[in-house]
Design a protein around this motif. Structure first.
Motif, PDB file in Angstrom:
ATOM      1  N   ALA A 108      -3.345 -90.220  -5.326  1.00  0.00           N
ATOM      2  CA  ALA A 108      -4.525 -89.447  -4.941  1.00  0.00           C
ATOM      3  C   ALA A 108      -4.139 -88.029  -4.547  1.00  0.00           C
ATOM      4  CB  ALA A 108      -5.251 -90.137  -3.784  1.00  0.00           C
ATOM      5  N   VAL A 109      -3.026 -87.867  -3.828  1.00  0.00           N
ATOM      6  CA  VAL A 109      -2.575 -86.540  -3.418  1.00  0.00           C
ATOM      7  C   VAL A 109      -2.139 -85.725  -4.642  1.00  0.00           C
ATOM      8  CG1 VAL A 109      -0.861 -85.289  -2.046  1.00  0.00           C
ATOM      9  CG2 VAL A 109      -1.892 -87.377  -1.148  1.00  0.00           C
ATOM     10  N   GLU A 110      -1.483 -86.369  -5.578  1.00  0.00           N
ATOM     11  CA  GLU A 110      -1.008 -85.671  -6.773  1.00  0.00           C
ATOM     12  C   GLU A 110      -2.181 -85.158  -7.610  1.00  0.00           C
ATOM     13  OE1 GLU A 110       2.673 -86.492  -9.814  1.00  0.00           O
ATOM     14  OE2 GLU A 110       1.177 -88.088  -9.563  1.00  0.00           O
ATOM     15  N   VAL A 111      -3.197 -86.003  -7.782  1.00  0.00           N
ATOM     16  CA  VAL A 111      -4.357 -85.576  -8.567  1.00  0.00           C
ATOM     17  C   VAL A 111      -5.101 -84.453  -7.854  1.00  0.00           C
ATOM     18  CG1 VAL A 111      -6.598 -86.304  -9.457  1.00  0.00           C
ATOM     19  CG2 VAL A 111      -4.615 -87.794  -9.714  1.00  0.00           C
ATOM     20  N   ALA A 112      -5.276 -84.559  -6.543  1.00  0.00           N
ATOM     21  CA  ALA A 112      -5.979 -83.524  -5.789  1.00  0.00           C
ATOM     22  C   ALA A 112      -5.231 -82.200  -5.861  1.00  0.00           C
ATOM     23  CB  ALA A 112      -6.159 -83.959  -4.342  1.00  0.00           C
ATOM     24  N   ALA A 113      -3.890 -82.249  -5.726  1.00  0.00           N
ATOM     25  CA  ALA A 113      -3.110 -81.014  -5.805  1.00  0.00           C
ATOM     26  C   ALA A 113      -3.228 -80.387  -7.195  1.00  0.00           C
ATOM     27  CB  ALA A 113      -1.650 -81.314  -5.471  1.00  0.00           C
ATOM     28  N   PHE A 114      -3.199 -81.223  -8.229  1.00  0.00           N
ATOM     29  CA  PHE A 114      -3.333 -80.703  -9.605  1.00  0.00           C
ATOM     30  C   PHE A 114      -4.696 -80.044  -9.806  1.00  0.00           C
ATOM     31  CE2 PHE A 114      -4.781 -81.382 -13.964  1.00  0.00           C
ATOM     32  CZ  PHE A 114      -3.772 -80.759 -14.680  1.00  0.00           C
ATOM     33  N   ARG A 115      -5.782 -80.714  -9.369  1.00  0.00           N
ATOM     34  CA  ARG A 115      -7.116 -80.181  -9.587  1.00  0.00           C
ATOM     35  C   ARG A 115      -7.338 -78.898  -8.793  1.00  0.00           C
ATOM     36  NH1 ARG A 115      -8.460 -82.382 -14.268  1.00  0.00           N
ATOM     37  NH2 ARG A 115      -8.803 -84.653 -14.178  1.00  0.00           N
ATOM     38  N   ILE A 116      -6.844 -78.846  -7.547  1.00  0.00           N
ATOM     39  CA  ILE A 116      -7.040 -77.645  -6.723  1.00  0.00           C
ATOM     40  C   ILE A 116      -6.293 -76.463  -7.324  1.00  0.00           C
ATOM     41  CG2 ILE A 116      -6.525 -76.611  -4.483  1.00  0.00           C
ATOM     42  CD1 ILE A 116      -7.099 -79.341  -3.219  1.00  0.00           C
ATOM     43  N   ALA A 117      -5.028 -76.687  -7.702  1.00  0.00           N
ATOM     44  CA  ALA A 117      -4.254 -75.594  -8.292  1.00  0.00           C
ATOM     45  C   ALA A 117      -4.855 -75.159  -9.629  1.00  0.00           C
ATOM     46  CB  ALA A 117      -2.809 -76.021  -8.471  1.00  0.00           C
ATOM     47  N   GLN A 118      -5.287 -76.129 -10.454  1.00  0.00           N
ATOM     48  CA  GLN A 118      -5.876 -75.799 -11.747  1.00  0.00           C
ATOM     49  C   GLN A 118      -7.174 -75.011 -11.582  1.00  0.00           C
ATOM     50  OE1 GLN A 118      -7.596 -79.021 -14.118  1.00  0.00           O
ATOM     51  NE2 GLN A 118      -6.196 -78.428 -15.799  1.00  0.00           N
ATOM     52  N   GLU A 119      -8.024 -75.425 -10.612  1.00  0.00           N
ATOM     53  CA  GLU A 119      -9.284 -74.720 -10.379  1.00  0.00           C
ATOM     54  C   GLU A 119      -9.025 -73.313  -9.855  1.00  0.00           C
ATOM     55  OE1 GLU A 119     -13.259 -74.070 -10.488  1.00  0.00           O
ATOM     56  OE2 GLU A 119     -12.246 -75.890 -11.178  1.00  0.00           O
ATOM     57  N   ALA A 120      -8.022 -73.158  -8.967  1.00  0.00           N
ATOM     58  CA  ALA A 120      -7.701 -71.837  -8.433  1.00  0.00           C
ATOM     59  C   ALA A 120      -7.231 -70.902  -9.547  1.00  0.00           C
ATOM     60  CB  ALA A 120      -6.642 -71.970  -7.343  1.00  0.00           C
ATOM     61  N   MET A 121      -6.392 -71.416 -10.466  1.00  0.00           N
ATOM     62  CA  MET A 121      -5.946 -70.569 -11.586  1.00  0.00           C
ATOM     63  C   MET A 121      -7.116 -70.221 -12.499  1.00  0.00           C
ATOM     64  SD  MET A 121      -2.173 -72.026 -12.677  1.00  0.00           S
ATOM     65  CE  MET A 121      -2.738 -73.698 -12.990  1.00  0.00           C
ATOM     66  N   THR A 122      -7.993 -71.175 -12.766  1.00  0.00           N
ATOM     67  CA  THR A 122      -9.150 -70.919 -13.632  1.00  0.00           C
ATOM     68  C   THR A 122     -10.050 -69.843 -13.034  1.00  0.00           C
ATOM     69  OG1 THR A 122      -9.062 -73.196 -14.431  1.00  0.00           O
ATOM     70  CG2 THR A 122     -11.126 -71.990 -14.748  1.00  0.00           C
ATOM     71  N   ASN A 123     -10.310 -69.921 -11.726  1.00  0.00           N
ATOM     72  CA  ASN A 123     -11.142 -68.911 -11.074  1.00  0.00           C
ATOM     73  C   ASN A 123     -10.492 -67.538 -11.133  1.00  0.00           C
ATOM     74  OD1 ASN A 123     -13.114 -70.771 -10.393  1.00  0.00           O
ATOM     75  ND2 ASN A 123     -12.266 -71.204  -8.375  1.00  0.00           N
ATOM     76  N   ALA A 124      -9.160 -67.500 -10.933  1.00  0.00           N
ATOM     77  CA  ALA A 124      -8.469 -66.207 -10.969  1.00  0.00           C
ATOM     78  C   ALA A 124      -8.572 -65.550 -12.345  1.00  0.00           C
ATOM     79  CB  ALA A 124      -7.007 -66.386 -10.577  1.00  0.00           C
ATOM     80  N   ILE A 125      -8.547 -66.366 -13.406  1.00  0.00           N
ATOM     81  CA  ILE A 125      -8.608 -65.811 -14.772  1.00  0.00           C
ATOM     82  C   ILE A 125     -10.040 -65.437 -15.138  1.00  0.00           C
ATOM     83  CG2 ILE A 125      -8.221 -66.359 -17.209  1.00  0.00           C
ATOM     84  CD1 ILE A 125      -5.931 -68.210 -16.240  1.00  0.00           C
ATOM     85  N   ARG A 126     -10.986 -66.337 -14.858  1.00  0.00           N
ATOM     86  CA  ARG A 126     -12.360 -66.127 -15.313  1.00  0.00           C
ATOM     87  C   ARG A 126     -13.114 -65.099 -14.477  1.00  0.00           C
ATOM     88  NH1 ARG A 126     -14.606 -72.271 -16.496  1.00  0.00           N
ATOM     89  NH2 ARG A 126     -13.259 -72.722 -18.299  1.00  0.00           N
ATOM     90  N   HIS A 127     -12.967 -65.177 -13.163  1.00  0.00           N
ATOM     91  CA  HIS A 127     -13.837 -64.393 -12.277  1.00  0.00           C
ATOM     92  C   HIS A 127     -13.140 -63.188 -11.637  1.00  0.00           C
ATOM     93  CE1 HIS A 127     -16.668 -67.651 -12.761  1.00  0.00           C
ATOM     94  NE2 HIS A 127     -15.807 -68.523 -12.240  1.00  0.00           N
ATOM     95  N   ALA A 128     -11.808 -63.271 -11.424  1.00  0.00           N
ATOM     96  CA  ALA A 128     -11.118 -62.186 -10.720  1.00  0.00           C
ATOM     97  C   ALA A 128     -10.411 -61.227 -11.662  1.00  0.00           C
ATOM     98  CB  ALA A 128     -10.114 -62.764  -9.721  1.00  0.00           C
TER      99      ALA A 128
END
Length: 671
Positions: A576-596
């Motif tokens: 559960a921790v591994e999946v949460a860390a993957f999703r949080i990091a992936q979402e943060a990178m996606t936001n940085a590329i798309r919106h920032a």
């Protein structure tokens, strides 16, 4: 000038009344000493009537409360002084007439005082006290004739018993100053007085009953105790023999004490404390003195100076221990355990420790504070973000007007509200200090309740997210994979039948079924990837992020520079921790590329003994302070909260945005 003279006159009258009460008590003490010095065979039955006990109690209470402008206090002083004079005179008269037919003048005067001094005490007690209790005013103007008749009866009866041979009690010695009146006049007076006294007593009791019915709840509590005691005492004085009438009469000062102590009859606190301590100390000292002198006098066969000196020494020896214990008992009676703050704090600490939940701890702590400090109302409120506050109270919450904040570090999580004691204008400084310390203790419970609320809310979101995920998977399986597989089966069935009759049609049908099955396999992979990315099992956390980050954008022009690095034992993380860390990091990178519009993104993962830290920094446009969080930012926070962790989005040290998350390794543990 007139007001000043009136105030001076009132103070002079109050001082004179207090001196009179002190003189009456001193006269009673002299009579008690004379009673002890009288041979046992010649002693009067002093304690067959209530005056020796009721008199000093009422005299002390009345003297202390004088000056408050209440007729009840004045009547109490009058009753007490008259009773003390009567009891002291009985003791002196018995001593003077013991073995002597021609006693000294002082003993003759004492004998004369025994004839009539009981009248003001008894009749004021039976007639006037019920009329004016508890506020010192008559129930209405209609009762003025009753009060006037009662006063006239007291004056007339006192004069008749003092200056004639009419003795309603009977068994009295001859009156040395009796005036000679015709027998017919005396008979008429007795015929009028005999029915008038019980009639006025019944009217006075009826006045008290009517006052009780019209009073508010607080007034009813004050009247009930004294009203019942007065009714019993007056009835017992007419029909009950000694010592039952004495016990019944003693119920009245006890009831007045309850009304004053428990329901603050006269709105006093400090004066009441000192009065109770002084009365109890005086009574205990007198009992010690009488016991020691009586015991030694019985052994020696006489009551000489040495016996009295030994009694005085005994009183002096026990005076201070008695004072300490009585003061402590009175303080607890009036203020609970305010004088022992460590005990109150220990009680509250034990309640907080033994409670089954934070909310139960608050409820029990509030009840303990109200009971230990004898406060009429105590309430505690804990504020919860995005939720209704939690309120636990004892008594009427509207009365709790004094507030003490519940401070936890730099945050105020709620407030403790208390009501001042009835009859007081404000909280005592000792109360304020103690309640401030108690509020600090309750602050920890309030913060724990907030955490429990956050945990419950996170659990609800987790359950909701799980159900939404199940609904999505069901929809994907039912609307996508199910029809594809059904269509493929139907195509294969048609191809099977075509092989026997038209072999040429079988090949296209098999090709169509094959394509449908390939699409179904792709949907299965997509569903599985949504549940847990296969790259995590194949490449690990860092490798999966590298594959989904730079790997997807490496061939695109203008792709940002993404660096992903990790430290610690990232290979042995809970699923559960591994999946949460993957999703949080992936979402943060996606936001940085798309919106920032970021050109450089750095991802750092650090696995420690207690949790995994995630930091994603970019050099994009940053996150404005007034920006409304979107679904992506909220999903990162929710994923962290589901595991008992935290996620924070802030401005980076060199501009851009920083996403910092902490995920505990023990799922559901504290963040």
């Amino acid at each position: 000038m007139l007001r000043r003279r009136a105030g001076s006159s009132s103070r002079a009258a109050t001082t004179a009344a207090r001196l009179s009460a002190a003189a009456a008590i001193g006269y009673l003490v002299v009579g008690l000493v004379a009673q002890l010095a009288t041979p046992a065979a010649d002693r009067a039955e002093l304690f067959a009537s209530p005056e020796p006990t009721v008199g000093p109690a009422m005299a002390v209470v009345g003297a202390v409360l004088l000056g408050r402008g209440n007729r009840v206090v004045q009547l109490t002083t009058l009753i007490g002084c008259s009773a003390c004079v009567y009891a002291g005179s009985v003791g002196l008269a018995a001593h003077g007439f013991a073995g002597s037919d021609d006693p000294a003048l002082v003993f003759r005067v004492a004998a004369w005082l025994t004839l009539w001094t009981w009248v003001p005490s008894f009749l004021s007690f039976a007639l006037l006290l019920p009329l004016f209790f508890p506020d010192g005013r008559l129930l209405s103007r209609r009762w003025r004739p009753v009060a006037a008749m009662a006063v006239a009866l007291i004056v007339v009866t006192s004069l008749l018993t003092a200056f004639t041979d009419i003795q309603p009690e009977g068994g009295q010695p001859p009156n040395p100053v009796a005036l000679t009146l015709p027998e017919a006049v005396l008979d008429v007076v007795e015929a009028v007085l005999d029915p008038l006294l019980p009639a006025l007593a019944l009217l006075a009791s009826a006045s008290l009953v009517l006052r009780f019915r019209r009073a508010d709840p607080q007034g009813r509590r004050q009247i009930a105790w004294v009203g019942y005691a007065l009714a019993v005492a007056v009835l017992a004085s007419f029909v009950a023999p000694p010592p039952l009438n004495v016990v019944a009469t003693l119920a009245v000062p006890v009831a007045i004490g309850i009304a004053v102590v428990r329901y603050r009859l006269f709105g006093i606190d400090v004066v009441l404390n000192r009065t109770l301590v002084g009365t109890a100390l005086l009574a205990c000292s007198a009992l010690v003195y009488v016991a020691v002198v009586g015991w030694l006098g019985g052994l020696a066969g006489t009551a000489d100076t040495v016996v009295g000196l030994v009694g005085a020494v005994a009183v002096a020896a026990v005076f201070h221990p008695l004072y300490v214990r009585i003061q402590r008992a009175v303080d607890r009676l009036l203020h609970g355990l305010r004088g022992d703050p460590h005990r109150v704090i220990a009680h509250v600490t034990q309640v907080l420790r033994d409670a089954a939940s934070p909310r139960r701890a608050l409820a029990e702590a509030v009840a303990t504070i109200a009971a230990d400090l004898k406060l009429p109302a105590v309430s505690v409120r804990v504020d919860r973000p995005d939720a209704l506050p939690v309120v636990e109270s004892v008594g009427e919450p509207a009365l709790a007007v004094h507030s003490f904040p519940l401070r936890w570090h730099d945050d105020v999580v709620g407030a403790l509200h208390v009501a001042r004691r009835v009859g007081t204008d404000a909280l005592d400084p000792l109360d304020v200090a103690l309640l401030g310390d108690l509020a600090d203790q309750l602050a920890a419970v309030g913060f724990a309740l907030r955490l429990a609320t956050d945990l419950e809310r996170s659990h609800d979101r987790l359950v909701s997210a799980r159900e939404e995920e199940r609904r999505r998977i069901r929809r994907d399986l039912h609307d996508g994979l199910g029809p594809q597989l059904a269509s493929a089966v139907m195509a294969l069935d048609v191809a099977t039948r075509a092989l026997a009759q038209e072999p040429g049609r079988a090949a296209p049908l098999v090709t169509t079924a094959r394509g449908q099955l390939q699409e179904a396999v792709g949907d299965v992979r997509r569903i599985v990837h949504g549940l847990r990315p296969p790259a995590l099992d194949d490449l690990g956390l860092v490798g999966a992020l590298q594959a989904t980050g730079p790997g997807l954008l490496a061939d695109q022009a203008g792709a940002p520079d993404i660096r992903i690095e990790g430290s610690g034992e990232l290979a042995s993380l809970p699923a559960a921790v591994e999946v949460a860390a993957f999703r949080i990091a992936q979402e943060a990178m996606t936001n940085a590329i798309r919106h920032a519009g970021a050109k450089r993104i750095t991802v750092h993962l650090d696995a420690g003994p207690d949790g995994v830290g995630i930091e994603v920094d970019d050099d994009g446009r940053g996150c404005p302070d007034d920006a409304v969080p979107g679904l992506g930012l909220q999903s990162m926070r929710d994923r962290a909260a589901e595991l008992g962790g935290s996620c924070r989005i802030s401005c980076g040290p060199g501009g851009g945005t920083r996403v910092s998350a902490l995920l505990p390794l023990r799922v559901g543990g504290p963040g």
